[in-house]
Write a protein that holds these residues in place. Sequence first.
Motif, short mmCIF file in Angstrom:
data_model
loop_
_atom_site.label_atom_id
_atom_site.label_comp_id
_atom_site.label_asym_id
_atom_site.label_seq_id
_atom_site.Cartn_x
_atom_site.Cartn_y
_atom_site.Cartn_z
N ARG A 63 9.47 -3.23 10.45
CA ARG A 63 8.26 -2.44 10.68
C ARG A 63 7.37 -2.46 9.43
O ARG A 63 6.15 -2.58 9.54
N HIS A 64 7.98 -2.34 8.23
CA HIS A 64 7.18 -2.42 7.00
C HIS A 64 6.48 -3.76 6.89
O HIS A 64 5.29 -3.84 6.50
N ALA A 65 7.14 -4.86 7.19
CA ALA A 65 6.54 -6.21 7.10
C ALA A 65 5.36 -6.34 8.06
O ALA A 65 4.32 -6.95 7.73
N TRP A 102 1.32 -7.28 7.12
CA TRP A 102 0.63 -8.47 7.67
C TRP A 102 -0.68 -8.09 8.34
O TRP A 102 -1.66 -8.81 8.27
N GLU A 103 -0.65 -6.88 9.00
CA GLU A 103 -1.89 -6.44 9.64
C GLU A 103 -2.96 -6.17 8.59
O GLU A 103 -4.14 -6.54 8.77
N GLU A 104 -2.59 -5.57 7.49
CA GLU A 104 -3.56 -5.27 6.43
C GLU A 104 -4.10 -6.57 5.81
O GLU A 104 -5.29 -6.69 5.52
N ALA A 149 8.68 -11.42 2.23
CA ALA A 149 9.93 -11.08 1.55
C ALA A 149 10.73 -10.06 2.36
O ALA A 149 11.96 -10.18 2.48
N LEU A 150 10.07 -9.04 2.96
CA LEU A 150 10.77 -8.05 3.76
C LEU A 150 11.35 -8.70 5.01
O LEU A 150 12.48 -8.39 5.42
N PHE A 206 8.55 -3.31 -4.09
CA PHE A 206 9.13 -2.56 -2.99
C PHE A 206 10.56 -2.20 -3.37
O PHE A 206 11.42 -3.07 -3.47
N GLY A 207 10.84 -0.91 -3.61
CA GLY A 207 12.14 -0.51 -4.08
C GLY A 207 13.12 -0.09 -3.00
O GLY A 207 14.32 0.03 -3.25
N GLU A 208 12.71 0.17 -1.78
CA GLU A 208 13.57 0.65 -0.71
C GLU A 208 14.23 -0.52 0.01
O GLU A 208 14.00 -0.75 1.20
N VAL A 209 15.09 -1.25 -0.68
CA VAL A 209 15.71 -2.44 -0.10
C VAL A 209 16.95 -2.12 0.73
O VAL A 209 17.50 -3.00 1.39
N ASP A 210 17.43 -0.88 0.72
CA ASP A 210 18.64 -0.51 1.47
C ASP A 210 18.33 -0.10 2.90
O ASP A 210 19.23 0.34 3.64
N LEU A 211 17.11 -0.13 3.33
CA LEU A 211 16.75 0.23 4.70
C LEU A 211 17.41 -0.73 5.66
O LEU A 211 17.77 -1.88 5.34
N ASP A 212 17.57 -0.23 6.93
CA ASP A 212 18.18 -1.11 7.92
C ASP A 212 17.17 -2.18 8.36
O ASP A 212 16.01 -2.18 7.95
#
Length: 988
Positions: free
Chosen positions: A360-362, A366-368, A667-668, A348-354
């Motif tokens: 929301r990504h995490a 988890w649902e998947e 991790a997210l 996961f390269g987009e680590v600068d997101l708020d």
Amino acid sequence: MRLHRLEVCAFGPYATRQVVDFDALGADGLFLLHGDTGAGKTTLLDAVAFALFGTVPGARAEAKRLRCDVAQPDAPTEVVLELTVQGHRLRIVRSPEYERPKRRGTGYTRQQAKASLTWLTPPPDGGTAEAVTRSDEVARVVERLLGMNSQQFFQVVLLPQGEFARFLRADTKERAELLERLFGTERFAAVENWFGSTRKARRAELDAKRAGVREWVARLTQAAGVDVPEAPDREWATALRVRAETGVAEAETEERAARAAWEQARERLQDRRNAAERVRRVRAAQGRLAELERGEQERSRWVAEVEAARRAATVAELAVDGRTVEDRLDRAVAEESDAATACRGLGFGEVDLDVEELRRHAGRLWEEAGGLAGLVEQAQRQHADRRRLAALDESIAYYAERIAVIRSKLDGLPDRVSELTEQRELAVEAEARLEGVRAREEELSALLDDAESLPELDRAVAAAREAENAAEAAHNEARSALLDVRERRLAGMAAELAGKLADGESCPVCGSDSHPAPAVATADAVSEATERAAAEHEVEADRKREAARAARYEAEHRRDAAAQRVGGRSAAELVEELADVRAERLRLAEYAGRSAALAAAVRSAKEEEQRLLAERTSHERSLNENEAERVVVAQGIEERTRILDDARGEFSDVAARRDHLLALGSALERLADARTAVIGARQQRDDRRRSMADAAGRAGFDTVEEALAAVRSAERIAELEDRIRRAADEKAAAAGVLADPELVGVSVDDDVDTGPAEEAERAARERAEAAVAAVRACERVARDVETLAREFEAALDELAPAEQEFVELNALTDVLGGQGQNARRMSLRSYVLAARLEEVAVAATARLRSMSQGRYSFVHSDQEDRLRTRGGHGLGLDVLDDYSGVVRSSKTLSGGESFIASLSLALGLADVVAAETGGALLDTLFVDEGFGTLDGETLDVVMGVLDELRAGGRVVGLVSHVEELRQRIPTRLRVRKSRTGSVLVAGG
């Protein structure tokens, strides 16, 4: 004791069972056993002795050969005796140890000795009526009932051949043992032993009391500090008490004087010490005030430091919280960096997101992953089914292989079982026939030995007959020579008597003092020594003749028995028949030896067949079950494989994909949490810095750093405050000391010396302590002396009666033991036995004087035995010869005189014992031979005495071959001997 019935079988010369009815024989009170020499008269008495005691009298007991040599092999050697003793009737059966021919084959086997005693009436003392079956127990019961052992029985009841005078000539010890058992005088010996043991115990007690008195004297002298007197008594103990009390009074006077002097010395010393203490206090107070003046400037600095530290305390508290906030910010920044690195590592390269975007990504990840949870369980089930499929394949192969092996084993097993069964039946048949063939082999072997030994046995018979003829001829010659010598001796007897005549002495034949024509010896006259030698030669020749006759009989018996067993068959016939039987025996033994092994083999084969059948059935059932399960498992694996391949995507399996999704979601979420923590920590740090600046200004400090420099620890502040307070307290205390009214006028320059007062007080104290110790010591000595004196006097009170009692007991014990004031020097036991023997001597003298026609009397001697035999003192027995008036030893009597003396003594002993026991013990007497030593006149007298016994109900049995007794005694039992064994003939 009264005998009723005697049975003997294969005993001594009696080959068959013989019965003696003593009730019939003893009906008249006197009976005779007679017969030829060696016929077995004495053997009947031996049988009575053997039944009672298991032994026979005299030298015959040493030979240990009681079985009849001519008895049949199956005839048991046995003696049966019925008798009544002390009102109790019993039956005794005994068999000695002997060797009998084996029932099969040759040789001998040992028959063990047996014995039994059966009560025909209730046993004594209410005991059990069960039979006694041990030889030693039977002998003990008989000895207890009769009151005598076998040797004593042979002396007073059954007088064996050649041993009539045994009790007459017995030593004192043997005579004492017999009398003690017959008259039951053991209680007197028990009285002696009781007095002896009691004296020993009392002496030990007296010695202990004397030792106790000596111990109290030693302890009393040690406590009082004096020497042991020669004769300590009560006055001596009283003097020690007075001395101890005087010492206590003197020590108490000294103690009171020493205590008064010590009290005065202490008061003087205390005054000097108080003065010295006032000077010391003044000096100490002034010195402390000077020291406090010198430290006043330093104490001012301590006060300023404490005030600054109290004002900077608030700033210090805020500074501590600030450092905590800074540390928390550093940790949050580090955690954010680690979480971002972890996200990049998972792709996961987009680590600068708020923060909201990261969460929301995490959630989506988890649902998947949750949707793949069921497929993970299917994947795990897939692995288990594949392992089960491999295990089923192995089991199917194993069971198929085992079934094939079992089928191959079962193919030849029925034929093998049948063959082994047939061989087992043949072995059983051989085993059943083998014992009979062996017995036949042993029988033929014995017959062959007999057939081969017949020529040697014939030669032995011929040699025995020749030896018997020679011995018969030698005996005839010796008897003729003896008769010739006796005839010549009688012819020259007058000359022999004439040779002993002397002038002036009376002739022993006619009584004349003159001898005008004495007879002259002829040329063929013989001496008494020559006649004695001829008689001894005749006796020896007769003994050899009897031995040769017995040897000839033995040889003929062995030859006839062997010929009868062979039955006319030759040795060659027996050898041929024995060879056939041995071959048959070997063949059968070979088959019989395999019987057990074949039986085991048959059982093993049948058991193996059953086991293989059961094992094959079990394996076939397991094979079918595994094959059916394999089909089901294989179908499930195939269907599940298609579903899992679609769900795992680019991962190795579904579980790996699900783990990746879960790890990335975590991790997210971690990165979002770390970023939130960094924002909050920065805000707190800025707020804490502003608060510290405001607090420093309020406390009077220009900067925060100045306030922090004035901060002190609580320990440092407490230490400074304590120093300040202690200095103030010490200053006030020193001022208070100087203001004390007691110290007014005391100068620091004053000097007070306490040494002389201390020395005087120490000397007074030591004197007082020594006086106190002396009082305590004197009191302790007085107490010890008083206690020990009482114990000493109590010991004296116990010792005096004990000594008096022991003197009486010791004197009485010496008298009972034949010592001290006992003038006869006889013990109580010896005295009682001597009194009994004196009664026996009186009773026996009446019979002896009658039998000896008034010549002899028994004399009881109570003189001390020079050998000091225990229990024998006072048991001497001599005879008084009225012809010479001299008391003679019983050992000087001739053979006939010894016989009548022994018979009189036995009858007298029986009379006394019967009177002592109520006439129930010695009412039977047997006399074996001895009558041949009596002349006709003496025999008449002896028979008259024996006739008198019948009036009192006593039974006397005589054993003799003297012809005259057959005419005198109507009740007789004859023993007739033959080659086939002696037999009894009633009234013969």
